[in-house]
Structures are given as structure tokens and as C-alpha cells.
Motif scaffolding. Structure first.
Motif, short mmCIF file in Angstrom:
data_model
loop_
_atom_site.label_atom_id
_atom_site.label_comp_id
_atom_site.label_asym_id
_atom_site.label_seq_id
_atom_site.Cartn_x
_atom_site.Cartn_y
_atom_site.Cartn_z
N LEU A 1 12.71 8.63 0.71
CA LEU A 1 12.86 9.94 1.35
C LEU A 1 12.71 11.09 0.36
CD1 LEU A 1 13.50 10.70 4.36
CD2 LEU A 1 15.78 11.30 3.54
N ASP A 2 13.08 10.85 -0.91
CA ASP A 2 12.98 11.92 -1.91
C ASP A 2 11.55 12.13 -2.40
OD1 ASP A 2 12.81 9.59 -3.37
OD2 ASP A 2 14.35 10.13 -4.83
N ALA A 3 10.59 11.38 -1.84
CA ALA A 3 9.17 11.62 -2.10
C ALA A 3 8.52 12.23 -0.86
CB ALA A 3 8.47 10.33 -2.51
N THR A 4 9.34 12.95 -0.10
CA THR A 4 8.87 13.70 1.07
C THR A 4 9.55 15.07 1.06
OG1 THR A 4 10.61 13.18 2.69
CG2 THR A 4 8.88 11.51 2.35
N HIS A 5 8.99 15.99 1.81
CA HIS A 5 9.73 17.24 2.07
C HIS A 5 9.30 17.81 3.40
CE1 HIS A 5 6.94 20.68 1.58
NE2 HIS A 5 6.35 20.01 0.61
N THR A 6 10.11 18.75 3.90
CA THR A 6 9.78 19.40 5.16
C THR A 6 10.28 20.84 5.13
OG1 THR A 6 9.75 19.14 7.55
CG2 THR A 6 11.85 18.64 6.44
N ALA B 1 11.79 18.32 -5.66
CA ALA B 1 11.36 17.20 -6.51
C ALA B 1 10.33 16.31 -5.83
CB ALA B 1 12.57 16.37 -6.91
N ALA B 2 9.96 16.60 -4.59
CA ALA B 2 9.07 15.70 -3.83
C ALA B 2 7.76 15.45 -4.57
CB ALA B 2 8.79 16.28 -2.45
N GLU B 3 7.12 16.50 -5.06
CA GLU B 3 5.82 16.34 -5.69
C GLU B 3 5.91 15.48 -6.96
OE1 GLU B 3 5.37 20.00 -3.12
OE2 GLU B 3 6.94 19.13 -4.34
N GLU B 4 6.94 15.69 -7.75
CA GLU B 4 7.13 14.89 -8.97
C GLU B 4 7.31 13.41 -8.62
OE1 GLU B 4 10.34 14.49 -12.67
OE2 GLU B 4 10.39 16.26 -11.36
N ASN B 5 8.06 13.15 -7.56
CA ASN B 5 8.29 11.77 -7.15
C ASN B 5 7.03 11.13 -6.58
OD1 ASN B 5 11.01 11.72 -7.94
ND2 ASN B 5 11.69 12.58 -5.99
N ILE B 6 6.27 11.88 -5.81
CA ILE B 6 5.01 11.36 -5.28
C ILE B 6 4.06 11.03 -6.43
CG2 ILE B 6 2.94 11.94 -3.94
CD1 ILE B 6 4.83 13.74 -2.19
N ALA B 7 3.97 11.92 -7.41
CA ALA B 7 3.10 11.67 -8.57
C ALA B 7 3.50 10.41 -9.32
CB ALA B 7 3.13 12.88 -9.51
N ALA B 8 4.81 10.21 -9.50
CA ALA B 8 5.30 9.02 -10.20
C ALA B 8 4.93 7.76 -9.44
CB ALA B 8 6.81 9.11 -10.40
N VAL C 1 5.61 4.77 2.43
CA VAL C 1 5.10 5.99 3.06
C VAL C 1 5.78 7.21 2.46
CG1 VAL C 1 4.75 7.18 5.27
CG2 VAL C 1 4.70 4.68 5.19
N VAL C 2 4.97 8.16 1.95
CA VAL C 2 5.48 9.38 1.32
C VAL C 2 4.63 10.57 1.77
CG1 VAL C 2 6.23 8.06 -0.70
CG2 VAL C 2 4.01 9.21 -0.75
N GLY C 3 5.11 11.78 1.46
CA GLY C 3 4.28 12.96 1.70
C GLY C 3 4.99 14.06 2.47
N ILE C 4 4.18 14.80 3.23
CA ILE C 4 4.60 16.01 3.93
C ILE C 4 4.11 15.91 5.38
CG2 ILE C 4 4.52 18.54 3.88
CD1 ILE C 4 3.40 18.30 0.99
N GLN C 5 4.90 16.31 6.36
CA GLN C 5 6.28 16.70 6.35
C GLN C 5 7.14 15.50 6.73
OE1 GLN C 5 7.16 20.43 8.56
NE2 GLN C 5 4.97 20.46 9.01
N ALA D 1 0.83 -1.20 0.00
CA ALA D 1 0.00 0.00 0.00
C ALA D 1 0.87 1.25 0.00
CB ALA D 1 -0.92 0.01 1.21
N LEU D 2 0.54 2.18 -0.89
CA LEU D 2 1.20 3.49 -0.92
C LEU D 2 0.39 4.44 -0.05
CD1 LEU D 2 3.42 5.35 -2.15
CD2 LEU D 2 1.76 5.89 -3.96
N ILE D 3 1.03 4.98 1.00
CA ILE D 3 0.38 5.91 1.92
C ILE D 3 0.88 7.32 1.60
CG2 ILE D 3 -0.19 6.40 4.32
CD1 ILE D 3 -0.82 3.51 3.53
N VAL D 4 0.02 8.15 1.03
CA VAL D 4 0.37 9.51 0.62
C VAL D 4 -0.17 10.48 1.67
CG1 VAL D 4 0.18 11.25 -1.19
CG2 VAL D 4 0.29 8.82 -1.80
N ILE D 5 0.74 11.10 2.42
CA ILE D 5 0.34 11.85 3.60
C ILE D 5 0.36 13.37 3.38
CG2 ILE D 5 0.93 12.31 6.02
CD1 ILE D 5 2.20 9.53 6.11
#
Length: 198
Positions: free
Chosen positions: A148-153, A36-43, A121-125, A13-17
């Protein structure tokens, strides 16, 4: 298999937070890292939907006065690229705290009903809701993977004049999660490669 090699289960399961518009308000949050977080989350969302794997979207409903993530504020809405990828089969969890496991509907119940044992697990923060969710998932016995590159803070001030940059906080999260045995910290590219059909 090497120590860092990963396998992505067919029902992972992909958890987009908390990928919400309010986090674009730099005047509220301050400097961020990883553009690049948003681009990676979208991919990752695309890969999960193309493979039919379960997708969970988590939305933070802040109860703090003046928060840009309050349900009655425009910032509560998902960012457009997430809203565009929200399918009928996706689970939507609403929470008011850092852990996605303390939300509605109950995430653990949903995962258990489907026999899901691996979470990406991906997302913010990075150091807040992503790390808290990943830690709790690890405690609950899930196999947890954090690209980690599909997250940002954001930069953050602490006690007695101590402050850390967003990059320093992300590095601390990586050490906490993998060094502490909660999760494996990887890259989006590694997850996408491992998620491809054989």
C-alpha cells in the motif's frame, strides 16, 4: 509461515499503474497522501529488473474532456523515474478505464502465456485503478499482493456532501482488498525482503 508472511515467486509480475506526470497537478487533483510512494515504486522496479522478474507498466489514456491524462497532454507521459526504468523487456499496457485488465495489449493473455500467477500491484490512484485492478486480479484467481505504501491517492468528494481524505480512502482500500479476500496488503519493505534471492 505466519498469516502475514509473504513469498514472492520467481516469476511474480510487478504491475506499475498510471505513474504519470499529470498526477503531479495539484490544482486538478487536490491534496494527496503518501509522499514516499514514488520512492517505493522505484525501489520495487529496481528489484524486479535486477531479479529478472516480469515488469508491466500501465498508462491511462483518458478520454474525458480536459483531463491532464489525455494522450495529447504533457501529463500523459510517465514520470521521469518510471521512464528511466522502462526496459525493452517491459510490457506496456494502455487503458482508458480503471482496470488494467481492460487494456491493450491484453494483460491476462500476456500473463497466461508466461505462466504468471502472482501479481504485485502498485501505482496511482490507490482507491481507483490500483484497487480495481487488484480486485479483478483476485477474481481471476491470481495471487495478489499490494504494498500500500507504493501507492497514493487524493482527497475525494462523494454524494450528499460526503468526502474522504486520501488517507481515509487508502485505509478503505486496504480493508476492501484484504478483508474482502482480493489481495494481501503489505509494505514495500516486506515485498523487497521476500523478493531477495535465497
Amino acid at each position: 509461515m505466519t498469516e502475514n508472511a509473504i513469498e514472492i515467486a520467481p516469476d511474480s509480475a510487478l504491475i506499475v499503474i498510471d505513474v504519470q506526470k499529470g498526477f503531479d497537478d495539484a490544482s486538478f487533483w487536490g491534496p494527496r497522501n503518501n509522499p514516499a510512494a514514488e520512492e517505493n515504486i522505484a525501489a520495487l522496479m529496481d528489484a524486479w529488473q535486477e531479479s529478472g522478474r516480469p515488469l508491466v507498466l500501465v498508462q491511462h489514456a483518458s478520454s474525458r474532456p480536459g483531463s491532464v491524462l489525455a494522450p495529447d497532454r504533457p501529463g500523459y507521459a510517465f514520470k521521469e523515474f518510471v521512464a528511466d526504468r522502462l526496459g525493452q523487456e517491459s510490457l506496456l499496457v494502455t487503458k482508458t478505464v480503471n482496470s488494467s485488465f481492460y487494456g491493450t495489449p491484453d494483460l491476462a493473455d500476456w500473463l497466461t502465456a508466461r505462466g504468471v500467477r502472482q501479481l504485485v500491484v502498485v501505482g496511482i490512484q490507490t482507491n481507483m485503478c490500483v484497487e480495481t485492478t487488484a480486485r479483478m486480479a483476485g477474481n481471476l484467481g491470481y495471487d495478489v499482493v499490494v504494498p500500500l505504501d507504493a501507492t497514493h491517492t487524493f482527497d475525494l468528494a462523494g454524494p450528499a456532501g460526503l468526502s474522504l481524505t486520501a488517507d481515509q480512502l487508502a485505509a478503505a482500500t486496504a480493508v476492501n482488498l484484504q478483508g474482502g479476500g482480493f489481495a494481501r496488503v503489505v509494505t514495500t519493505t516486506e515485498v523487497l525482503a521476500a523478493a531477495e534471492p535465497a
